[in-house]
Write an enzyme that holds these catalytic residues in place. Structure first.
Site, PDB file in Angstrom:
ATOM      1  N   SER A  40       0.204 -17.623   4.075  1.00 62.07           N
ATOM      2  CA  SER A  40       0.893 -18.769   3.468  1.00 62.07           C
ATOM      3  C   SER A  40       0.271 -19.167   2.139  1.00 62.07           C
ATOM      4  O   SER A  40      -0.922 -19.441   2.051  1.00 62.07           O
ATOM      5  CB  SER A  40       0.847 -19.978   4.417  1.00 62.07           C
ATOM      6  OG  SER A  40       1.581 -19.732   5.577  1.00 62.07           O
ATOM      7  N   HIS A  73       6.261 -17.656   2.411  1.00 62.90           N
ATOM      8  CA  HIS A  73       6.257 -16.241   2.776  1.00 62.90           C
ATOM      9  C   HIS A  73       7.489 -15.597   2.144  1.00 62.90           C
ATOM     10  O   HIS A  73       8.597 -15.709   2.654  1.00 62.90           O
ATOM     11  CB  HIS A  73       6.299 -16.066   4.305  1.00 62.90           C
ATOM     12  CG  HIS A  73       5.019 -16.459   4.982  1.00 62.90           C
ATOM     13  ND1 HIS A  73       4.110 -15.534   5.441  1.00 62.90           N
ATOM     14  CD2 HIS A  73       4.494 -17.676   5.250  1.00 62.90           C
ATOM     15  CE1 HIS A  73       3.077 -16.172   5.981  1.00 62.90           C
ATOM     16  NE2 HIS A  73       3.295 -17.471   5.876  1.00 62.90           N
ATOM     17  N   HIS A  97       6.349 -14.256  12.166  1.00 60.95           N
ATOM     18  CA  HIS A  97       5.542 -14.985  13.143  1.00 60.95           C
ATOM     19  C   HIS A  97       6.250 -15.021  14.494  1.00 60.95           C
ATOM     20  O   HIS A  97       7.473 -15.058  14.570  1.00 60.95           O
ATOM     21  CB  HIS A  97       5.306 -16.433  12.689  1.00 60.95           C
ATOM     22  CG  HIS A  97       4.591 -16.556  11.387  1.00 60.95           C
ATOM     23  ND1 HIS A  97       5.242 -16.430  10.176  1.00 60.95           N
ATOM     24  CD2 HIS A  97       3.283 -16.811  11.091  1.00 60.95           C
ATOM     25  CE1 HIS A  97       4.364 -16.594   9.194  1.00 60.95           C
ATOM     26  NE2 HIS A  97       3.176 -16.831   9.718  1.00 60.95           N
ATOM     27  N   TYR A  99       6.409 -17.564  16.416  1.00 61.97           N
ATOM     28  CA  TYR A  99       7.119 -18.833  16.590  1.00 61.97           C
ATOM     29  C   TYR A  99       8.497 -18.834  15.942  1.00 61.97           C
ATOM     30  O   TYR A  99       9.322 -19.705  16.226  1.00 61.97           O
ATOM     31  CB  TYR A  99       6.282 -20.012  16.075  1.00 61.97           C
ATOM     32  CG  TYR A  99       5.980 -20.010  14.595  1.00 61.97           C
ATOM     33  CD1 TYR A  99       6.954 -20.291  13.635  1.00 61.97           C
ATOM     34  CD2 TYR A  99       4.687 -19.757  14.150  1.00 61.97           C
ATOM     35  CE1 TYR A  99       6.660 -20.294  12.281  1.00 61.97           C
ATOM     36  CE2 TYR A  99       4.380 -19.766  12.800  1.00 61.97           C
ATOM     37  CZ  TYR A  99       5.374 -20.032  11.873  1.00 61.97           C
ATOM     38  OH  TYR A  99       5.074 -20.029  10.534  1.00 61.97           O
ATOM     39  N   GLU A 100       8.775 -17.864  15.071  1.00 61.36           N
ATOM     40  CA  GLU A 100      10.103 -17.775  14.462  1.00 61.36           C
ATOM     41  C   GLU A 100      11.135 -17.221  15.440  1.00 61.36           C
ATOM     42  O   GLU A 100      12.328 -17.229  15.142  1.00 61.36           O
ATOM     43  CB  GLU A 100      10.049 -16.884  13.224  1.00 61.36           C
ATOM     44  CG  GLU A 100       9.221 -17.441  12.090  1.00 61.36           C
ATOM     45  CD  GLU A 100       9.134 -16.485  10.921  1.00 61.36           C
ATOM     46  OE1 GLU A 100      10.088 -16.434  10.123  1.00 61.36           O
ATOM     47  OE2 GLU A 100       8.118 -15.765  10.813  1.00 61.36           O
ATOM     48  N   ALA A 127      -3.664 -18.843   6.083  1.00 63.69           N
ATOM     49  CA  ALA A 127      -4.029 -20.244   5.912  1.00 63.69           C
ATOM     50  C   ALA A 127      -4.323 -20.811   7.297  1.00 63.69           C
ATOM     51  O   ALA A 127      -3.589 -20.538   8.249  1.00 63.69           O
ATOM     52  CB  ALA A 127      -2.882 -21.009   5.261  1.00 63.69           C
ATOM     53  N   MET A 233      -1.622 -19.638  13.354  1.00 70.20           N
ATOM     54  CA  MET A 233      -0.487 -19.131  14.129  1.00 70.20           C
ATOM     55  C   MET A 233      -0.130 -17.685  13.778  1.00 70.20           C
ATOM     56  O   MET A 233       1.026 -17.286  13.907  1.00 70.20           O
ATOM     57  CB  MET A 233       0.734 -20.025  13.894  1.00 70.20           C
ATOM     58  CG  MET A 233       0.480 -21.498  14.148  1.00 70.20           C
ATOM     59  SD  MET A 233       1.848 -22.527  13.566  1.00 70.20           S
ATOM     60  CE  MET A 233       1.095 -24.152  13.614  1.00 70.20           C
ATOM     61  N   SER A 234      -1.117 -16.904  13.339  1.00 66.14           N
ATOM     62  CA  SER A 234      -0.817 -15.531  12.918  1.00 66.14           C
ATOM     63  C   SER A 234      -2.056 -14.666  13.075  1.00 66.14           C
ATOM     64  O   SER A 234      -2.999 -15.011  13.792  1.00 66.14           O
ATOM     65  CB  SER A 234      -0.354 -15.520  11.453  1.00 66.14           C
ATOM     66  OG  SER A 234      -1.419 -15.882  10.590  1.00 66.14           O
ATOM     67  N   ASN A 257      -6.668 -27.360   5.620  1.00 65.17           N
ATOM     68  CA  ASN A 257      -6.743 -28.749   6.084  1.00 65.17           C
ATOM     69  C   ASN A 257      -7.838 -28.842   7.124  1.00 65.17           C
ATOM     70  O   ASN A 257      -8.209 -27.847   7.759  1.00 65.17           O
ATOM     71  CB  ASN A 257      -5.406 -29.208   6.683  1.00 65.17           C
ATOM     72  CG  ASN A 257      -5.019 -28.421   7.921  1.00 65.17           C
ATOM     73  OD1 ASN A 257      -4.555 -27.278   7.829  1.00 65.17           O
ATOM     74  ND2 ASN A 257      -5.222 -29.013   9.091  1.00 65.17           N
ATOM     75  N   HIS A 291       2.800 -28.711   6.095  1.00 64.14           N
ATOM     76  CA  HIS A 291       2.903 -27.383   5.503  1.00 64.14           C
ATOM     77  C   HIS A 291       2.821 -27.426   3.980  1.00 64.14           C
ATOM     78  O   HIS A 291       2.320 -26.491   3.347  1.00 64.14           O
ATOM     79  CB  HIS A 291       4.205 -26.716   5.948  1.00 64.14           C
ATOM     80  CG  HIS A 291       4.247 -25.244   5.681  1.00 64.14           C
ATOM     81  ND1 HIS A 291       3.323 -24.365   6.212  1.00 64.14           N
ATOM     82  CD2 HIS A 291       5.084 -24.495   4.923  1.00 64.14           C
ATOM     83  CE1 HIS A 291       3.598 -23.134   5.807  1.00 64.14           C
ATOM     84  NE2 HIS A 291       4.659 -23.180   5.019  1.00 64.14           N
TER      85      HIS A 291
END
Length: 320
Positions: A40, A73, A97, A99-100, A127, A233-234, A257, A291
């Site tokens: 990201s 992305h 991903h 989650y997609e 990220a 998440m990746s 973050n 995000h």
């Protein structure tokens, strides 16, 4: 193709995709040695390659490839030469991903294609949220281990019949993060003088969660208690498949973050009793991730990660 992919067809599909890609490539790019996955906000890594030859192909135009739908992305492959030795490389600008809605087979399909095309080393970037309180936003973490939280409960990229064309049934992961490559990363950081600046290079453990929600405070405390330094998440599915395929792995997380670990305010806390609804919302949202901030932090740190560190590592690894 967004449907499930039968495990026994993955090698065949990866081979078909590799053959398709080679039809548009000059001979010098037919067998890339390095693949770089841009996370990201880190698509600028594509600017590390030489201007010629440079071949770009959108994921949407590649047979069997999933499409990335996430902001930050772009979703394209970039083929070119990198470093003083002009080493042939593939850059994956954006990733798919879990989650997609993609299956794990699709999330990791690009890694399989890289193996078929002859890639030897995969450099993965992402990220991530910082769980380690010693990390600051903008710091870079060279990963040396991971917690596959999704995989431990059955959402694993190697689930199903083993694909013998790629690797063994039970691959070890204790050596997943190549020690020599990590040593080169630290050496390159010092060679570039980046150790003299505010941004730091750490080593740490990445916790992979399925997403797409950011983690709760309690979940952050749990992951930190398990030994995780960053969370995202990746990356881990790609690394598992890369190691299953015998590829060497170097991975970096950009801390975008700081995760909130302290418990949230209680409803009976005396300090909040006189607050308005808006004040309560502001009080509860302190440290909340979004995000947009992730992408902005990626842009701010991109020069150190893309134009300097990764390029220097590859220059040292493949000298003229």
């Amino acid at each position: 193709m967004d449907g499930p992919v039968a495990s026994h067809n993955v090698f065949q599909r990866a081979t078909e995709t590799a053959l398709y890609l080679r039809t548009s490539l000059p001979d010098i790019l037919h067998h890339p040695k390095v693949a770089i996955v841009c996370g990201s906000g880190l698509g600028g890594l594509a600017e590390t390659i030489h201007p010629e030859p440079r071949i770009e192909t959108a994921y949407a135009n590649i047979p069997n490839f999933p499409r990335s739908t996430v902001q930050g992305h772009v979703g394209k492959l970039v083929f070119g030469l990198i470093g003083p030795a002009k080493t042939p490389a593939i850059l994956l600008v954006g990733r798919a991903h879990f989650y997609e809605g993609h299956t794990m087979d699709l999330v990791t399909f690009a890694t399989r294609v890289c193996k078929v095309m002859g890639v030897e080393i995969v450099i993965v970037t992402n990220a991530a949220g910082g769980l380690n309180q010693d990390y600051a936003v903008g710091d870079i973490v060279c990963l040396n281990d991971h917690l596959n939280m999704a995989g431990l409960v059955g959402i694993h990229p190697l689930r199903g019949p083993n694909i013998d064309d790629f690797g063994v049934r039970f691959p070890p992961l204790s050596d997943a993060y190549d020690l020599e490559l990590r040593r080169r990363a630290h050496q390159a950081w010092k060679k570039l003088g980046l150790d003299k600046q505010k941004r730091q290079l750490h080593e740490g453990v990445y916790a992979f969660v399925a997403g797409p929600t950011y983690e709760t405070r309690a979940e952050c405390r749990m992951l930190r208690g398990f030994g995780a330094d960053v969370v995202g998440m990746s990356t881990v599915p790609e690394i598992v498949v890369a190691r299953h395929s015998g590829l060497r792995v170097l991975a970096f997380s950009l801390v975008t973050n700081n995760a909130v670990l302290e418990a949230g305010p209680r409803g009976d806390d005396e300090a909040i009793q006189a607050m308005s609804k808006d004040e309560l919302g502001q009080h509860l949202s302190k440290g909340k991730a979004n995000h947009g901030e992730v992408l902005e932090a990626g842009r701010e740190a991109a020069k150190d990660m893309q134009q300097a560190l990764v390029k220097q590592i590859l220059s040292d690894l493949y000298p003229q």
